[in-house]
Design an enzyme around this catalytic site. Structure first.
Site, short mmCIF file in Angstrom:
data_model
loop_
_atom_site.label_atom_id
_atom_site.label_comp_id
_atom_site.label_asym_id
_atom_site.label_seq_id
_atom_site.Cartn_x
_atom_site.Cartn_y
_atom_site.Cartn_z
N PHE A 248 0.83 -1.20 0.00
CA PHE A 248 0.00 0.00 0.00
C PHE A 248 0.86 1.25 0.00
O PHE A 248 1.79 1.39 0.79
CB PHE A 248 -0.91 -0.01 1.23
CG PHE A 248 -1.79 1.19 1.38
CD1 PHE A 248 -2.71 1.52 0.40
CD2 PHE A 248 -1.70 2.01 2.50
CE1 PHE A 248 -3.53 2.64 0.53
CE2 PHE A 248 -2.52 3.12 2.66
CZ PHE A 248 -3.43 3.43 1.66
N GLU A 249 0.57 2.16 -0.90
CA GLU A 249 1.24 3.45 -0.97
C GLU A 249 0.19 4.53 -0.73
O GLU A 249 -0.61 4.85 -1.62
CB GLU A 249 1.91 3.63 -2.33
CG GLU A 249 2.46 5.02 -2.63
CD GLU A 249 3.29 5.63 -1.53
OE1 GLU A 249 2.74 6.46 -0.78
OE2 GLU A 249 4.48 5.27 -1.42
N PRO A 250 0.14 5.11 0.47
CA PRO A 250 -0.96 6.01 0.84
C PRO A 250 -1.02 7.29 0.03
O PRO A 250 -2.05 7.96 0.02
CB PRO A 250 -0.71 6.30 2.32
CG PRO A 250 0.74 6.01 2.54
CD PRO A 250 1.08 4.90 1.59
N ARG A 251 0.06 7.67 -0.68
CA ARG A 251 0.06 8.90 -1.48
C ARG A 251 -0.38 8.68 -2.92
O ARG A 251 -0.62 9.63 -3.65
CB ARG A 251 1.47 9.51 -1.48
CG ARG A 251 2.05 9.84 -0.12
CD ARG A 251 3.53 10.18 -0.27
NE ARG A 251 4.28 9.06 -0.81
CZ ARG A 251 5.44 9.16 -1.47
NH1 ARG A 251 5.98 10.36 -1.67
NH2 ARG A 251 6.05 8.09 -1.93
N ASP A 255 -4.01 3.60 -5.40
CA ASP A 255 -4.40 3.06 -4.11
C ASP A 255 -5.59 3.81 -3.52
O ASP A 255 -6.52 3.21 -2.95
CB ASP A 255 -3.22 3.13 -3.14
CG ASP A 255 -2.00 2.40 -3.67
OD1 ASP A 255 -1.52 2.77 -4.76
OD2 ASP A 255 -1.51 1.48 -3.01
#
Length: 488
Positions: A248-251, A255
């Protein structure tokens, strides 16, 4: 009665599968009919798209609207077609140097604007409304670079939304509340399908929406569509599909768009042998995206097992443009056996419409777990440094009269020229051009250096490696050579 109903479902399933296969085959075989002729190379710019967008603006089948503006003031257009309840949103060229799918989008427009495939198009457009944002980062495309004019990666701007391009993407996604999203990119041509020599021509990802990588219905639907698309690509590029790591890449937009409720499918166009401009990969985008849209309209993706998603090999990055194996390298009185991996790095010309190659050795030593688009088993061959041809050429034009293959066989890899035109960036001949005062450095095989050397076997020079290109001096077969270097 239950047996009869089950049998009918099985028959219907076989019919849908056969119908889908027939459509995919027909799309592939008729592709040249719909390929947009105004887009033929990767370095496309905003101005190249405007006549095409204007054409569709005047076409009643399409709805074209300006949805935003880039930092440098270039328009961001959304092009829609269809009347169905299922909204499918496709955006491309978030990174300015990733245009393969942008070209495929305009091929898809030609498909929908044609008089062919009437039934299939009716089924798609009755059930789906398709929305395309073909070029999200026109400022980056102008100079063929990944980042936008602010110098940021738009795909890491989903939280701060500091770029107008990122703001536009978020606003459009939210206004559509799209059911499916196709996040269209290019990836490095040096990715391969894990533990194979095959390039990852197409790679997929159903992005995670949290750190736990949970699979809800939306993400699960994206996985199912990816499995469907993978099965299509296997027909035309078997073994050449990869799967991105789903940390997961929150930026990242992919995603977050998954988290916001749109089944998101990341498609990355990688490498394909002898397809520098990615036109075969463009075709695969066209076929697989249209086929995926059709299966979304028909909803037969729902019957696909999610487990098959994990069976797609992961992306790896172990490809070189050219790999020499088991070559003998004499050094300080001893012979060593090396593998050498080299890549041909593109250098943009002024205007960012074309490029030349300045190659580099990327790695050397034991490269047995790495692969090459082109590989030479050099067992029994010895590396020999290239010499400077002693006769100075008075002009660039004089080079055309030289017998360069004979020079290479004689051990020469450099020709000195008195007057090199200032506008010449690279040698069009398979031999390096040097200025009248340039001194060739002492020879070494070393990471970071330009790969230029000769191969000798049985006392004779048989091959030349010039700027990372292999030239078989005993063959008249045409090679993929593009340019050598100019050293002033």
């Amino acid at each position: 009665m239950r047996v009869l109903i089950s049998a009918l479902f099985i028959i219907a399933g076989f019919y849908c599968s056969a119908q889908q296969k027939d459509l995919t085959t027909a799309l592939y075989e008729t592709y040249e009919t719909y390929k947009e002729p105004l887009l033929q190379t990767r370095r496309i710019k905003h101005k190249d798209l405007q006549p095409l967008i204007e054409k569709y603006k005047a076409n009643g089948k399409f709805k074209v609207s300006k949805v935003g503006t880039s930092i440098e003031g270039r328009s961001l257009s959304l092009i829609s077609i269809g009347e169905g309840e299922t909204d499918v949103f496709l955006w491309s060229q978030m990174h300015g140097d990733e245009p393969t799918a942008t070209q495929a989008i305009f091929d898809i427009f030609n498909f929908f604007n044609s008089d062919d495939f009437t039934l299939e198009k009716q089924e798609i457009l009755a059930d789906c409304t398709l929305h395309f944002l073909p070029m999200l980062n026109p400022d980056g495309a102008e100079v063929f670079q990944r980042r936008n004019r602010l110098g940021i990666d738009i795909n890491r701007d989903a939280l701060r939304l500091q770029s107008p391009e990122g703001q536009t993407l978020k606003r459009v996604r939210d206004s559509l509340d799209a059911d499916f999203g196709f996040n269209l990119h290019d990836q490095s041509t040096y990715y391969n399908a894990e533990r194979t020599e095959k390039p990852a021509t197409i790679s997929y990802l159903a992005p995670a929406y949290n750190y736990e990588k949970e699979i809800n219905e939306k993400r699960g639907n994206a996985m199912k569509v990816i499995v469907f698309m993978n099965n299509i690509i296997q027909n035309y590029a078997p073994g050449q599909v990869g799967r991105y790591n789903d940390d997961f890449e929150p930026r990242a937009f992919g995603d977050n768009i998954q988290k916001w409720g749109t089944s998101t499918i990341l498609i990355e166009s990688g490498g394909y042998y002898n397809d520098v401009e990615k036109q075969e990969i463009r075709k695969l985008n066209y076929v697989s995206i249209l086929s995926a849209i059709y299966t979304i309209a028909k909803e037969n993706y729902k019957d696909i097992a999610i487990a098959a998603y994990e069976e797609i090999p992961e992306n790896d990055r172990k490809l070189f443009d050219f790999k020499v194996e088991n070559v003998t390298y004499p050094l300080l009185g001893k012979d060593y056996i090396l593998d050498i991996g080299m890549n041909r790095l593109e250098v943009d010309k002024k205007g960012h419409n074309d490029f030349w190659y300045s190659s580099r050795i990327l790695d050397q030593g034991d490269l047995s777990t790495y692969y090459g688009y082109e590989t030479l088993d050099a067992t029994g061959y010895t590396i020999t440094p290239g010499k400077v041809y002693p006769k100075v050429q008075t002009s660039f034009e004089a080079l055309a009269s030289l017998d360069i293959p004979t020079l290479l066989k004689s051990g020469y890899a450099y020709v000195r020229v008195e007057n090199i035109p200032s506008g010449k960036l690279a040698s069009p001949f398979p031999i390096h051009i040097i200025g009248k005062k340039y001194e060739v450095p002492d020879f070494s095989i070393e990471v970071g250096l330009n790969p230029t050397f000769l191969l000798k076997k049985g006392g004779h020079i048989t091959h030349a490696i010039i700027n990372g290109f292999l030239i078989d001096l005993n063959s008249d077969k045409k090679t993929n050579f593009k340019n050598a270097m100019i050293y002033r």
